[in-house]
Motif scaffolding. Structure first.
Motif, PDB file in Angstrom:
ATOM      1  N   GLU A 200       2.740  12.112  -0.544  1.00  0.00           N
ATOM      2  CA  GLU A 200       1.706  11.101  -0.294  1.00  0.00           C
ATOM      3  C   GLU A 200       0.429  11.433  -1.050  1.00  0.00           C
ATOM      4  O   GLU A 200      -0.176  10.572  -1.688  1.00  0.00           O
ATOM      5  N   GLU A 204      -1.222   9.231  -4.040  1.00  0.00           N
ATOM      6  CA  GLU A 204      -2.584   8.717  -3.931  1.00  0.00           C
ATOM      7  C   GLU A 204      -3.410   9.124  -5.151  1.00  0.00           C
ATOM      8  O   GLU A 204      -4.194   8.332  -5.687  1.00  0.00           O
ATOM      9  N   SER A 232       4.204   4.930   4.120  1.00  0.00           N
ATOM     10  CA  SER A 232       3.192   5.628   4.900  1.00  0.00           C
ATOM     11  C   SER A 232       1.792   5.336   4.367  1.00  0.00           C
ATOM     12  O   SER A 232       0.858   5.069   5.139  1.00  0.00           O
ATOM     13  N   LEU A 233       1.645   5.369   3.057  1.00  0.00           N
ATOM     14  CA  LEU A 233       0.345   5.043   2.465  1.00  0.00           C
ATOM     15  C   LEU A 233      -0.049   3.603   2.792  1.00  0.00           C
ATOM     16  O   LEU A 233      -1.223   3.326   3.082  1.00  0.00           O
ATOM     17  N   ARG A 234       0.922   2.696   2.759  1.00  0.00           N
ATOM     18  CA  ARG A 234       0.630   1.297   3.075  1.00  0.00           C
ATOM     19  C   ARG A 234       0.166   1.166   4.525  1.00  0.00           C
ATOM     20  O   ARG A 234      -0.801   0.452   4.817  1.00  0.00           O
ATOM     21  N   ALA A 235       0.840   1.847   5.429  1.00  0.00           N
ATOM     22  CA  ALA A 235       0.475   1.782   6.846  1.00  0.00           C
ATOM     23  C   ALA A 235      -0.934   2.326   7.100  1.00  0.00           C
ATOM     24  O   ALA A 235      -1.628   1.869   8.011  1.00  0.00           O
ATOM     25  N   LYS A 236      -1.348   3.285   6.290  1.00  0.00           N
ATOM     26  CA  LYS A 236      -2.671   3.890   6.444  1.00  0.00           C
ATOM     27  C   LYS A 236      -3.748   3.148   5.658  1.00  0.00           C
ATOM     28  O   LYS A 236      -4.919   3.545   5.670  1.00  0.00           O
ATOM     29  N   GLY A 237      -3.354   2.077   4.972  1.00  0.00           N
ATOM     30  CA  GLY A 237      -4.308   1.314   4.180  1.00  0.00           C
ATOM     31  C   GLY A 237      -4.727   2.016   2.899  1.00  0.00           C
ATOM     32  O   GLY A 237      -5.750   1.667   2.293  1.00  0.00           O
ATOM     33  N   LYS A 238      -3.945   2.989   2.453  1.00  0.00           N
ATOM     34  CA  LYS A 238      -4.297   3.765   1.261  1.00  0.00           C
ATOM     35  C   LYS A 238      -3.538   3.334   0.012  1.00  0.00           C
ATOM     36  O   LYS A 238      -3.843   3.820  -1.080  1.00  0.00           O
TER      37      LYS A 238
END
Length: 526
Positions: A200, A204, A232-238
């Protein structure tokens, strides 16, 4: 609401090709035109930005990238060197910074750029006696390991070759340290895998590197862990890079069981196609050919499956609405893929299934009888222009006269096929301006092989090449209604350039980089 004005906007929208202002709200383009026109449409608080005459283009998409490999590769030893000695020096330098037993990982070597001969484990042993070394080739279809790495992978002189791969051996039957195709997995299994958190973080970091090159979207070709990290990055808004995620062919049964469809997801991360491999690559001479490689009369490459087997995979995908994308480099591999796609089109028609947007990845060399078939079957030519300038000397050396049918994107466009351009990073740099330069000049950065370029009849215009990075990539991802041009109700994904690429000398494409990048209406580089 944002109003960008006093700009030189190339919209790539045929109905409105040029403008000086663009109005944006809610991540979408409200309108494109002149400042006076758009001010009358604006309401509420409007942030006005004078672009001072700079050029604006739609955001560019890399239609073939390996996000996990590329992201993790940013911290690996760069093995793309002019000499083997320099590569070995870099490996030794990295090994000295590590504790004994820690892995030295690298990528990018290409024996064809050195002396033409594959290197050996012994050469790595000399510079890294206390650390296992594993270096993937530029093509990602071969790898180079030292003795320590071979031992950790339990590879001996007697280790059998896996299907569609080889543990290279010398004349005495000794393992040399070179792993070809599927044999790479034998060593790769021994390399400590990055954790999801590490991946991740690497993704990023990588997306910010890609933004600075002008990339606002990608088609990812890595596997499960990459997909998990992206989710996971999508779920965290990243996740602030649009990702069309392709899935491996070994998952087609599970996808069929689940009823997974092309397009499932949201506007940042969605399912693309099922990816299959038909053959190897030019670098290790494993691309499947009709006739032997020049000077290697026993070598016609490796064909992983025939058209019938590919069709069986494709049929299972089509039954639930999943399109296919197939790696094919050699002329025989492309022939077999086209045979399978011809069967698939008939199957779709007979079973009242939609004719999905299938694609061939690379199409590097194709028999002239097969070249028109992509357009005829409505199969997308997903190609990487930078491969041509990287591979041109090897293509001439190993394919001989057949090289005139290689990297032939002009032929594909003339036949009527849709082109989608990418990089295959980390095989090549994902910088799209290097790809644009390759597409319009067929030259390397140093101007070789000539002022006319290599097989200059295949050159594209800048407009045609940009279309492959914008509309072509969007169409391939079933997103041409929202990506690929600057038009009303399209996503506000754009790049700002200090220079107009249509007005600079072609060689200056190599040095262009965006001064600002917007994704979904937000500046990510400014």
């Amino acid at each position: 609401m944002k109003l960008l004005y006093n700009a030189n906007i190339h919209t790539l929208d045929q109905s409105n090709p040029h403008a000086s202002a663009i109005l944006i709200a809610g991540g979408r383009i409200i309108a494109v035109g002149s400042k006076d026109q758009l001010e009358s449409l604006a309401h509420g608080k409007v942030e006005k930005q004078d672009m001072k005459g700079k050029t604006i283009l739609p955001g560019l998409t890399d239609a073939h990238i390996h996000m996990q490999f590329y992201s993790l590769g940013l911290s690996k030893v760069d093995c793309e060197t002019k000499t083997k000695e320099e590569c070995l020096r870099r490996v030794g330098e990295r090994a000295r910074t590590l504790k004994p037993g820690e892995w030295v990982l690298g990528h990018g070597w290409q024996q064809n750029d050195w002396d033409g001969n594959f290197p050996t484990a012994a050469e790595l042993d000399a510079v890294s006696p206390n650390n296992p070394v594993y270096l993937t080739a530029k093509s990602l279809h071969a790898a180079w390991a030292n003795t320590s790495a071979l031992k950790l992978a339990n590879i001996t002189d007697e280790t059998p070759d896996p299907k569609d791969g080889a543990v290279q051996r010398d004349a005495k039957g000794k393992a040399t340290g070179i792993m070809i195709e599927t044999a790479m997995a034998l060593v790769n299994a021994a390399v400590p895998e990055a954790t999801l958190a590490e991946l991740e973080a690497a993704l990023e970091k990588a997306q910010s590197v890609l933004w600075k090159m002008g990339i606002t979207g990608v088609h990812d070709f890595d596997r499960r862990q990459s997909f998990m990290a992206l989710q996971s990055l999508r779920a965290k808004g990243k996740l602030k890079l649009r990702v069309c995620k392709n899935i491996p062919v070994e998952s087609v049964e599970q996808a069929n069981d689940l009823g997974l469809r092309t397009g499932f997801g949201d506007e940042m991360l969605w399912i693309g196609s099922v990816k299959a491999f038909m053959d190897g690559a030019l670098g290790p001479r494993t691309a499947a050919m009709f006739q032997p490689y020049e000077g290697e009369q026993e070598n016609r490459g490796i064909l992983n499956m025939d058209g019938e087997e590919l069709f069986e995979h494709a049929r299972k995908a089509a039954d639930v609405g999943l399109s296919m994308t197939v790696h094919a480099i050699g002329d025989r591999a492309n022939h077999e893929v086209l045979n399978a796609f011809e069967q698939l089109r008939n199957y779709e028609t007979q079973n009242h299934l939609p004719h999905l947007r299938h694609r061939i990845e690379h199409v590097q060399v194709i028999h002239p009888d097969d070249a028109p078939r992509l357009a005829r079957l409505n199969v997308i030519a997903s190609m990487q222009p930078i491969h041509a300038t990287s591979d041109m000397f090897a293509a001439d050396r190993y394919w001989g006269d057949r090289a005139k049918f290689s990297y032939a994107w002009r032929d594909q466009l003339n036949f009527g096929a849709i082109l989608a351009f990418g990089s295959d990073a980390p095989v090549e740099s994902p910088n799209p301006f290097l790809g644009l330069h390759a597409a319009v000049t067929r030259q390397r950065a140093d101007g070789s092989p000539s002022a006319e370029g290599w097989r200059a009849e295949q050159k594209l215009t800048l407009t045609e090449a940009l279309s492959a990075y914008t509309f072509g990539a969007a169409y391939t991802a079933n997103a041409e209604d929202r990506l690929g041009k600057l038009a009303d109700n399209f996503h506000a994904d754009l790049i700002v350039l200090d220079e107009d690429p249509f007005k600079v000398a072609e060689k200056h494409l190599l040095t262009i980089s965006p001064s600002a990048v917007m994704i979904n209406g937000d500046w990510v580089v400014y």
